[in-house]
Structures are given as structure tokens and as C-alpha cells.
Design a protein around this motif. Structure first.
Motif, short mmCIF file in Angstrom:
data_model
loop_
_atom_site.label_atom_id
_atom_site.label_comp_id
_atom_site.label_asym_id
_atom_site.label_seq_id
_atom_site.Cartn_x
_atom_site.Cartn_y
_atom_site.Cartn_z
N ILE A 1 0.84 -1.21 0.00
CA ILE A 1 0.00 0.00 0.00
C ILE A 1 0.87 1.25 0.00
O ILE A 1 1.88 1.33 0.70
N ILE A 2 0.46 2.22 -0.81
CA ILE A 2 1.10 3.54 -0.83
C ILE A 2 0.09 4.57 -0.34
O ILE A 2 -1.06 4.59 -0.77
N HIS A 3 0.53 5.42 0.59
CA HIS A 3 -0.26 6.57 1.02
C HIS A 3 0.30 7.78 0.27
O HIS A 3 1.39 8.26 0.57
N TYR A 4 -0.45 8.21 -0.73
CA TYR A 4 0.01 9.23 -1.67
C TYR A 4 -0.68 10.57 -1.35
O TYR A 4 -1.90 10.68 -1.43
N TYR A 5 0.12 11.58 -1.00
CA TYR A 5 -0.42 12.91 -0.65
C TYR A 5 -0.21 13.87 -1.81
O TYR A 5 0.86 13.89 -2.44
N PHE A 6 -1.22 14.70 -2.07
CA PHE A 6 -1.16 15.59 -3.24
C PHE A 6 -2.15 16.73 -3.06
O PHE A 6 -3.02 16.70 -2.18
#
Length: 280
Positions: A228-233
């Protein structure tokens, strides 16, 4: 002699009553960050001539504060730092801030730190499984890394940051919170460092909203066969955010588990996070 104690004002509005007009109070807003014994505030240019008055008022309201700093520049540069100007109190911008039963010591002018992600950091920590291996690609002084380590003693974490000062504080904070044995710290560009790692990870935290999309290919390679990747944008709406995530991960076998608005960034822009499961 009058033995009555001076009553401490309950709010900044009360402390500034009669010193700022109603229109000036509205202009000032409520953009204050309380980080341990210091406060960082944003004061519009029109009120710079009253900054000392505002800073001293904050000191009167909050007994625990040692100093008040005004933001004197935007977050910028490779290390995401900003210039600060002390407008009241004494000492530097070095402080110890407590959050989610963890303590973080840092210099707010030398590293990037925000207390406005406290709930989000706890949310991510709550998702951690038993004995996970976690990579924090833009770790800063360690608010994700240290919280996860403290709440999950069997978890091993690797923390990367390009800012040497941030990594130095992270190491000190790991000692302060008694989790040093669980954490490996590395200094350098996230993609360059991560690409050299032989270890694969169950979960990767990518909290660099202004530019972590370019690091996605390396992050995906650093994952185990399923992770899992927690991707912030940054995005303006949830609909646009979903389109952004779909575009960024379009080349991979991915599943969006969650898209969440985290906090405001500017009047029309928000920080979002996407929890994305990838497999190969």
C-alpha cells in the motif's frame, strides 16, 4: 497596594479588544500554529505595523508560550522550510511539541513541520498490520515514523529525507520516544536512496504534496508483490483528486482504497491523501 491578580484574556480577540478594529480582526483571521512553547502566525502585510502588539497578545492568552513568530516567507526550497520573524517573547524557533503521545523536538525554521496532520498521522498508524515493514520517503523529523514505531513495537521502519537537519532531529526524537531500535534513517533524494534499498516494504508513506508523483515509479518497485502507498497531493475537489490518482497510477495494477481530503492548503486548494493498493 492592589493585591488583585491580573485576569488572563481567554482569547486573542479579547486580548486585542480596543487595540485592533473589527475589520483588522477579520483581516488577521485565525491562522495560528501552536508548536510546544512557540506559536507561528500569519499576519497580512496590512497589519505588519501591529505585529508586536499581536504577538504580545498571544503570549498573554497562552501561558505556555515562550515566543511568537510571524511567517515571513512561503514554504519553499528542496527542504520545504520557511523564514520566520520573532515578534514577541524570546529565544529561537527550536521547540518540543507533543502529539498523539509522542514528543518531537525541532527547529521550526530549519525543518518542515505542521501540527495540522495529527489526525491523519493517527489514521495511518491505525492501519498498520503486525510486523509490517514501512518506508517513509519524506520523513521530516519523524511524525509518521515515530508514531508508528511507538504504537507498533514489532514494526520496522526506514525513514528518508533530503534535509540533514530533519534526519538529525528524527534520530534525536527516536531516542526521546525510545523507538531507535525500530528505525533506520537515510539522508538523500528519496528516489535515489529508495532505488538502492534491497529491502521491500509492505507500506510506503509519500507525504510530499508538492511533488511526490515523480517518485511513484521507485516507490512501486520498493513495494512487496502486494503493498500500500499513502500518496499525498494537492487538488481542488474530490472529483479532480480521483482523476489525479487514476492518472498517476494508470500504469500499475492498482486499487484505490480511499481518497480523503486532509486539510486546506489555500482558499481553493486542499491536501488530499489516497490509499492505493498495488500488486504485481
Amino acid at each position: 497596594m492592589d493585591s488583585k491578580k491580573v485576569k488572563r484574556p481567554k482569547s486573542l480577540k479579547e486580548a486585542l479588544k480596543g487595540k485592533l478594529t473589527e475589520s483588522e480582526m477579520k483581516l488577521l483571521g485565525r491562522a495560528f500554529d501552536y508548536l510546544g512553547e512557540i506559536a507561528i502566525i500569519e499576519i497580512p502585510e496590512e497589519l505588519h505595523h501591529k505585529e508586536k502588539l499581536i504577538g504580545e497578545a498571544l503570549l498573554k492568552v497562552h501561558k505556555a508560550l515562550r515566543a511568537v513568530f510571524r511567517k515571513s516567507g512561503k514554504v519553499s526550497g528542496e527542504h520545504r522550510t520557511r523564514s520566520l520573524k520573532r515578534i514577541a517573547g524570546s529565544g529561537s524557533a527550536e521547540t518540543t511539541y507533543k502529539e498523539n503521545a509522542c514528543a518531537y523536538h525541532f527547529d521550526a525554521e530549519a525543518v518542515f513541520f505542521t501540527g495540522r496532520l495529527s489526525t491523519e498521522r493517527q489514521r495511518v498508524s491505525d492501519l498498520i498490520g503486525k510486523k509490517e515493514k514501512v518506508l517513509d520517503m519524506f520523513a521530516g523529523v519523524g511524525p509518521y515514523t515515530i508514531l508508528i514505531a511507538k504504537e507498533h513495537p514489532e514494526t520496522k521502519l526506514t525513514a528518508i529525507d533530503t534535509n540533514e537537519a530533519a534526519i538529525n532531529y528524527l534520530q534525536k526524537n527516536a531516542e526521546l520516544n525510545k523507538v531507535s531500535s525500530q528505525i533506520i534513517t537515510l539522508i538523500g533524494d528519496a528516489s535515489e536512496v529508495a532505488s538502492e534499498l534491497k529491502q521491500k516494504f509492505d507500506r510506503i508513506i509519500m507525504n510530499l504534496p508538492a511533488g511526490c508523483s515523480g517518485h511513484i515509479p521507485v516507490a512501486v518497485k520498493a513495494l512487496k508483490k502486494k503493498g500500500i502507498i499513502h500518496y499525498y497531493f494537492f487538488s481542488s475537489t474530490t472529483e479532480e483528486a480521483k482523476e489525479e490518482v487514476e492518472r498517476v497510477f494508470s500504469d500499475y495494477n492498482s486499487k484505490i482504497l480511499k481518497i480523503k481530503k486532509v486539510k486546506p492548503y489555500s482558499p481553493r486548494t486542499f491536501t488530499f491523501v489516497a490509499d492505493v493498493e498495488l500488486s504485481r
